[in-house]
Write a protein that holds these residues in place. Structure first.
Motif, PDB file in Angstrom:
ATOM      1  N   ASN A   1       7.000  -4.687 -10.268  1.00  0.00           N
ATOM      2  CA  ASN A   1       6.576  -4.880 -11.656  1.00  0.00           C
ATOM      3  C   ASN A   1       5.332  -4.088 -12.035  1.00  0.00           C
ATOM      4  OD1 ASN A   1       8.649  -6.706 -12.085  1.00  0.00           O
ATOM      5  ND2 ASN A   1       7.423  -8.458 -11.452  1.00  0.00           N
ATOM      6  N   GLY A   2       4.745  -3.394 -11.085  1.00  0.00           N
ATOM      7  CA  GLY A   2       3.509  -2.690 -11.408  1.00  0.00           C
ATOM      8  C   GLY A   2       3.123  -1.697 -10.335  1.00  0.00           C
ATOM      9  N   LEU A   3       2.038  -1.017 -10.592  1.00  0.00           N
ATOM     10  CA  LEU A   3       1.470  -0.087  -9.626  1.00  0.00           C
ATOM     11  C   LEU A   3       0.002   0.110  -9.968  1.00  0.00           C
ATOM     12  CD1 LEU A   3       1.043   2.941 -11.151  1.00  0.00           C
ATOM     13  CD2 LEU A   3       3.520   2.926 -10.991  1.00  0.00           C
ATOM     14  N   SER A   4      -0.712   0.712  -9.063  1.00  0.00           N
ATOM     15  CA  SER A   4      -2.089   1.101  -9.354  1.00  0.00           C
ATOM     16  C   SER A   4      -2.287   2.529  -8.866  1.00  0.00           C
ATOM     17  CB  SER A   4      -3.089   0.155  -8.678  1.00  0.00           C
ATOM     18  OG  SER A   4      -3.075   0.312  -7.277  1.00  0.00           O
ATOM     19  N   PHE A   5      -3.084   3.277  -9.611  1.00  0.00           N
ATOM     20  CA  PHE A   5      -3.374   4.659  -9.222  1.00  0.00           C
ATOM     21  C   PHE A   5      -4.878   4.875  -9.219  1.00  0.00           C
ATOM     22  CE2 PHE A   5      -2.924   4.928 -13.858  1.00  0.00           C
ATOM     23  CZ  PHE A   5      -4.047   5.641 -14.224  1.00  0.00           C
ATOM     24  N   ALA A   6      -5.306   5.873  -8.479  1.00  0.00           N
ATOM     25  CA  ALA A   6      -6.725   6.164  -8.324  1.00  0.00           C
ATOM     26  C   ALA A   6      -7.064   7.479  -9.016  1.00  0.00           C
ATOM     27  CB  ALA A   6      -7.088   6.249  -6.847  1.00  0.00           C
ATOM     28  N   ALA A   7      -8.254   7.511  -9.596  1.00  0.00           N
ATOM     29  CA  ALA A   7      -8.781   8.728 -10.198  1.00  0.00           C
ATOM     30  C   ALA A   7     -10.219   8.905  -9.739  1.00  0.00           C
ATOM     31  CB  ALA A   7      -8.711   8.652 -11.723  1.00  0.00           C
ATOM     32  N   ASN A   8     -10.615  10.146  -9.471  1.00  0.00           N
ATOM     33  CA  ASN A   8     -11.985  10.389  -9.004  1.00  0.00           C
ATOM     34  C   ASN A   8     -12.956  10.636 -10.152  1.00  0.00           C
ATOM     35  OD1 ASN A   8     -11.199  12.921  -9.816  1.00  0.00           O
ATOM     36  ND2 ASN A   8     -11.150  13.798  -7.753  1.00  0.00           N
TER      37      ASN A   8
ATOM     38  N   PHE B   1       4.822   7.685 -16.454  1.00  0.00           N
ATOM     39  CA  PHE B   1       4.572   8.042 -15.056  1.00  0.00           C
ATOM     40  C   PHE B   1       5.817   8.670 -14.445  1.00  0.00           C
ATOM     41  CE2 PHE B   1       2.013   4.339 -16.102  1.00  0.00           C
ATOM     42  CZ  PHE B   1       0.751   4.735 -15.685  1.00  0.00           C
ATOM     43  N   VAL B   2       5.580   9.635 -13.588  1.00  0.00           N
ATOM     44  CA  VAL B   2       6.634  10.197 -12.748  1.00  0.00           C
ATOM     45  C   VAL B   2       6.179  10.001 -11.303  1.00  0.00           C
ATOM     46  CG1 VAL B   2       7.991  12.215 -12.140  1.00  0.00           C
ATOM     47  CG2 VAL B   2       7.211  11.898 -14.507  1.00  0.00           C
ATOM     48  N   VAL B   3       6.826   9.076 -10.603  1.00  0.00           N
ATOM     49  CA  VAL B   3       6.474   8.750  -9.223  1.00  0.00           C
ATOM     50  C   VAL B   3       7.489   9.412  -8.304  1.00  0.00           C
ATOM     51  CG1 VAL B   3       5.962   6.906  -7.582  1.00  0.00           C
ATOM     52  CG2 VAL B   3       5.596   6.533 -10.024  1.00  0.00           C
ATOM     53  N   ALA B   4       7.006  10.132  -7.302  1.00  0.00           N
ATOM     54  CA  ALA B   4       7.907  10.866  -6.412  1.00  0.00           C
ATOM     55  C   ALA B   4       7.614  10.532  -4.956  1.00  0.00           C
ATOM     56  CB  ALA B   4       7.764  12.368  -6.638  1.00  0.00           C
ATOM     57  N   LYS B   5       8.680  10.445  -4.180  1.00  0.00           N
ATOM     58  CA  LYS B   5       8.568  10.273  -2.727  1.00  0.00           C
ATOM     59  C   LYS B   5       9.826  10.853  -2.098  1.00  0.00           C
ATOM     60  CE  LYS B   5       8.242   6.816   0.935  1.00  0.00           C
ATOM     61  NZ  LYS B   5       8.248   5.369   1.259  1.00  0.00           N
ATOM     62  N   ASP B   6       9.642  11.843  -1.224  1.00  0.00           N
ATOM     63  CA  ASP B   6      10.773  12.532  -0.586  1.00  0.00           C
ATOM     64  C   ASP B   6      11.721  13.048  -1.672  1.00  0.00           C
ATOM     65  OD1 ASP B   6       9.627  11.919   1.862  1.00  0.00           O
ATOM     66  OD2 ASP B   6      10.732  10.039   2.048  1.00  0.00           O
ATOM     67  N   ASP B   7      12.995  12.593  -1.645  1.00  0.00           N
ATOM     68  CA  ASP B   7      13.982  13.070  -2.612  1.00  0.00           C
ATOM     69  C   ASP B   7      14.139  12.137  -3.808  1.00  0.00           C
ATOM     70  OD1 ASP B   7      14.516  15.237  -0.960  1.00  0.00           O
ATOM     71  OD2 ASP B   7      16.067  14.146   0.157  1.00  0.00           O
ATOM     72  N   CYS B   8      13.305  11.105  -3.885  1.00  0.00           N
ATOM     73  CA  CYS B   8      13.441  10.117  -4.958  1.00  0.00           C
ATOM     74  C   CYS B   8      12.364  10.334  -6.019  1.00  0.00           C
ATOM     75  CB  CYS B   8      13.326   8.694  -4.400  1.00  0.00           C
ATOM     76  SG  CYS B   8      14.612   8.274  -3.213  1.00  0.00           S
ATOM     77  N   THR B   9      12.775  10.248  -7.266  1.00  0.00           N
ATOM     78  CA  THR B   9      11.847  10.386  -8.393  1.00  0.00           C
ATOM     79  C   THR B   9      12.181   9.322  -9.427  1.00  0.00           C
ATOM     80  OG1 THR B   9      11.704  12.784  -8.053  1.00  0.00           O
ATOM     81  CG2 THR B   9      10.937  11.924 -10.169  1.00  0.00           C
ATOM     82  N   ALA B  10      11.158   8.622  -9.884  1.00  0.00           N
ATOM     83  CA  ALA B  10      11.348   7.567 -10.877  1.00  0.00           C
ATOM     84  C   ALA B  10      10.457   7.831 -12.074  1.00  0.00           C
ATOM     85  CB  ALA B  10      11.042   6.200 -10.277  1.00  0.00           C
ATOM     86  N   HIS B  11      11.027   7.681 -13.292  1.00  0.00           N
ATOM     87  CA  HIS B  11      10.282   7.838 -14.537  1.00  0.00           C
ATOM     88  C   HIS B  11      10.005   6.451 -15.105  1.00  0.00           C
ATOM     89  CE1 HIS B  11      12.273  11.724 -13.938  1.00  0.00           C
ATOM     90  NE2 HIS B  11      11.308  12.264 -14.664  1.00  0.00           N
TER      91      HIS B  11
ATOM     92  N   LEU C   1       0.845  -1.190   0.000  1.00  0.00           N
ATOM     93  CA  LEU C   1       0.000   0.000   0.000  1.00  0.00           C
ATOM     94  C   LEU C   1       0.882   1.242   0.000  1.00  0.00           C
ATOM     95  CD1 LEU C   1      -2.710  -1.004   2.638  1.00  0.00           C
ATOM     96  CD2 LEU C   1      -2.924  -1.032   0.150  1.00  0.00           C
ATOM     97  N   ALA C   2       0.540   2.199  -0.836  1.00  0.00           N
ATOM     98  CA  ALA C   2       1.349   3.423  -0.931  1.00  0.00           C
ATOM     99  C   ALA C   2       0.468   4.560  -1.420  1.00  0.00           C
ATOM    100  CB  ALA C   2       2.519   3.224  -1.882  1.00  0.00           C
ATOM    101  N   ASN C   3       0.667   5.716  -0.839  1.00  0.00           N
ATOM    102  CA  ASN C   3      -0.093   6.910  -1.222  1.00  0.00           C
ATOM    103  C   ASN C   3       0.900   7.985  -1.645  1.00  0.00           C
ATOM    104  OD1 ASN C   3      -2.023   8.819  -1.631  1.00  0.00           O
ATOM    105  ND2 ASN C   3      -2.609   9.041   0.504  1.00  0.00           N
ATOM    106  N   ASN C   4       1.502   7.759  -2.815  1.00  0.00           N
ATOM    107  CA  ASN C   4       2.508   8.681  -3.334  1.00  0.00           C
ATOM    108  C   ASN C   4       1.920   9.500  -4.470  1.00  0.00           C
ATOM    109  OD1 ASN C   4       4.399   7.409  -1.624  1.00  0.00           O
ATOM    110  ND2 ASN C   4       4.841   5.867  -3.182  1.00  0.00           N
ATOM    111  N   THR C   5       2.388  10.746  -4.582  1.00  0.00           N
ATOM    112  CA  THR C   5       1.952  11.572  -5.704  1.00  0.00           C
ATOM    113  C   THR C   5       2.528  11.000  -6.996  1.00  0.00           C
ATOM    114  OG1 THR C   5       3.851  13.042  -5.426  1.00  0.00           O
ATOM    115  CG2 THR C   5       1.794  13.643  -4.311  1.00  0.00           C
TER     116      THR C   5
END
Length: 431
Positions: free
Chosen positions: A220-227, A240-250, A196-200
């Protein structure tokens, strides 16, 4: 265990008394599994095979056993966290006991594994894994036989004096049943564990950006939510650009499923191959932090026996159920009656590329139709007839419609009003 033997724990003058106690406690921990096997086998030997393990009358047995069991329960209750209890510790010991018995004995006499083996981290299931169930299944069957055989034909005081054996057998049946369920496992849908993760997260497709948040992530994957329901063509490659603290992954990935709820849509993504530099950043995002997938607290009013019966009930309810059919598009479920010139239709669901309608008229022969719903013109082609009155049509012109303000307004109204909207604009039908 070999470390304790190499340290010459009893005679080693370089260790303090407290240090010796710590090492001794670690050494005795491994023997707890053999103790658990003795606890399981003792009532079975007596109830099934008539072999007496403890020669004591009821009151003497109660005098020694009951206080120790009660105070052990109090100590474990005080020392345990809000999640683990004495009961779950017994279940864990029961699961491992048959498979640690021989290794612990061999280690004790100096025979040990010389080659180090790395634990396989991949989440996989095999029919061979069911072989591990055999020791626990045999012990469970013998415990049930012993419970029935021991209490058959007993009345009054006989049942009372045999209550310790009955309690013992019931406890073992509880622990062994959970052990069997453990090895039966649950269906594994992913090769790697998800968390479980709640990352921007920023998603980019067709030069449009969407600011969303993750629900869970894995290697190998992720899921995101949209309203709101979002449409992406099948096999569309999303960035996708996933960010958490000082880490960013493309990252890049494709939609493999969409779970549709009342006010939220969860998109499951299968990631494409990730470059090493981005992969290291993504691993840092996944594993740097607290695992929120683990339970945080235990309901004090829910007993282990409540979980026992709930677990059995859930598994029985799943027997015979059809495999879950995954959707690759966001779906809106509705129950809207549309008045056409000649007849009425009932809108049942809309998933951008498909529209499901019901009608009292026989539409099986209507292979193609043009439907004007509140100003949005759908060109439809029949896919199949789901039942006598329900028909599934493919939306042939969805690519042209998806960016029109009319469709966006229609979908927005469906979402806001639960699939039912006011009569805005004209409704017509032709074929």
């Amino acid at each position: 265990m070999s470390k304790v033997r190499n340290l010459r724990l009893i005679t080693n003058k370089n260790l303090s008394f407290q240090q010796k106690l710590v090492f001794l406690n670690g050494y005795l921990y491994w023997w707890a599994f053999i103790r658990r096997l003795i606890y399981i086998l003792a009532p079975i030997l007596f109830a099934v095979f008539g072999i007496m393990v403890v020669d004591a009358n009821f009151w003497v047995l109660l005098l020694f056993w009951l206080p120790s069991y009660y105070f052990l329960h109090l100590c474990m209750q005080d020392l345990s966290s809000d999640i683990r209890t004495q009961r779950w510790g017994e279940v864990q010991e029961t699961i491992f006991a048959p498979f640690l018995f021989i290794p612990v004995l061999l280690q004790s006499i100096g025979i040990k594994e010389t080659k180090f083996k790395v634990t396989n981290k991949a989440a996989s299931q095999s029919k061979k894994d069911l072989l591990y169930i055999i020791p626990h299944a045999v012990l469970l069957a013998l415990s049930i036989i012993g419970l029935i055989q021991f209490n058959t034909g007993k009345y009054g005081s006989e049942i009372f004096y045999g209550s310790v054996i009955t309690f013992w057998l019931f406890t073992n049946i509880f622990n062994l049943t959970f052990s069997v369920l453990f090895f039966l496992g649950r269906p594994i849908y992913r090769k790697t564990e998800r968390f479980l993760a709640n990352n921007t997260i920023k998603m980019i497709y067709d030069n449009q950006e969407y600011n969303l948040y993750t629900k869970n992530i894995s290697e190998n994957g992720l899921s995101f939510a949209a309203n709101e329901p979002l449409y992406f063509p099948e096999n569309a490659l999303l960035q996708f650009v996933v960010a958490k603290d000082d880490c960013t992954a493309h990252l890049e990935g494709k939609i493999v499923r969409v779970d549709s709820y009342t006010d939220e849509w969860i998109y499951g993504i299968q990631l494409e191959e990730i470059p090493e530099e981005e992969y290291l950043q993504y691993l840092q995002i996944i594993y740097d932090g607290f695992n929120r997938s683990l339970p945080q607290f235990r309901d004090p009013w829910e007993t282990p026996f409540d979980r026992f019966f709930n677990n059995i009930q859930r598994r029985l309810n799943n027997v015979g159920k059809k495999a879950y059919v995954t959707e690759k598009f966001a779906k809106l479920r509705m129950n809207e009656l549309i008045h056409l010139h000649d007849f009425d239709i009932l809108l049942q669901s809309f998933s951008f590329e498909k529209l499901t309608i019901a009608s009292s008229e026989n539409l099986a022969s209507v292979k193609e139709m043009t439907l004007n719903l509140h100003g949005v013109i759908f060109h439809l082609k029949l896919i199949n007839q789901k039942d006598n009155a329900s028909y599934e049509y493919r939306v042939e012109n969805i690519t042209e419609l998806v960016e029109t303000p009319e469709l966006k307004r229609l979908v927005k109204n469906w979402v806001q009003q639960g699939g039912e909207i006011d009569d805005i604009g004209s409704n017509s039908y032709s074929h």
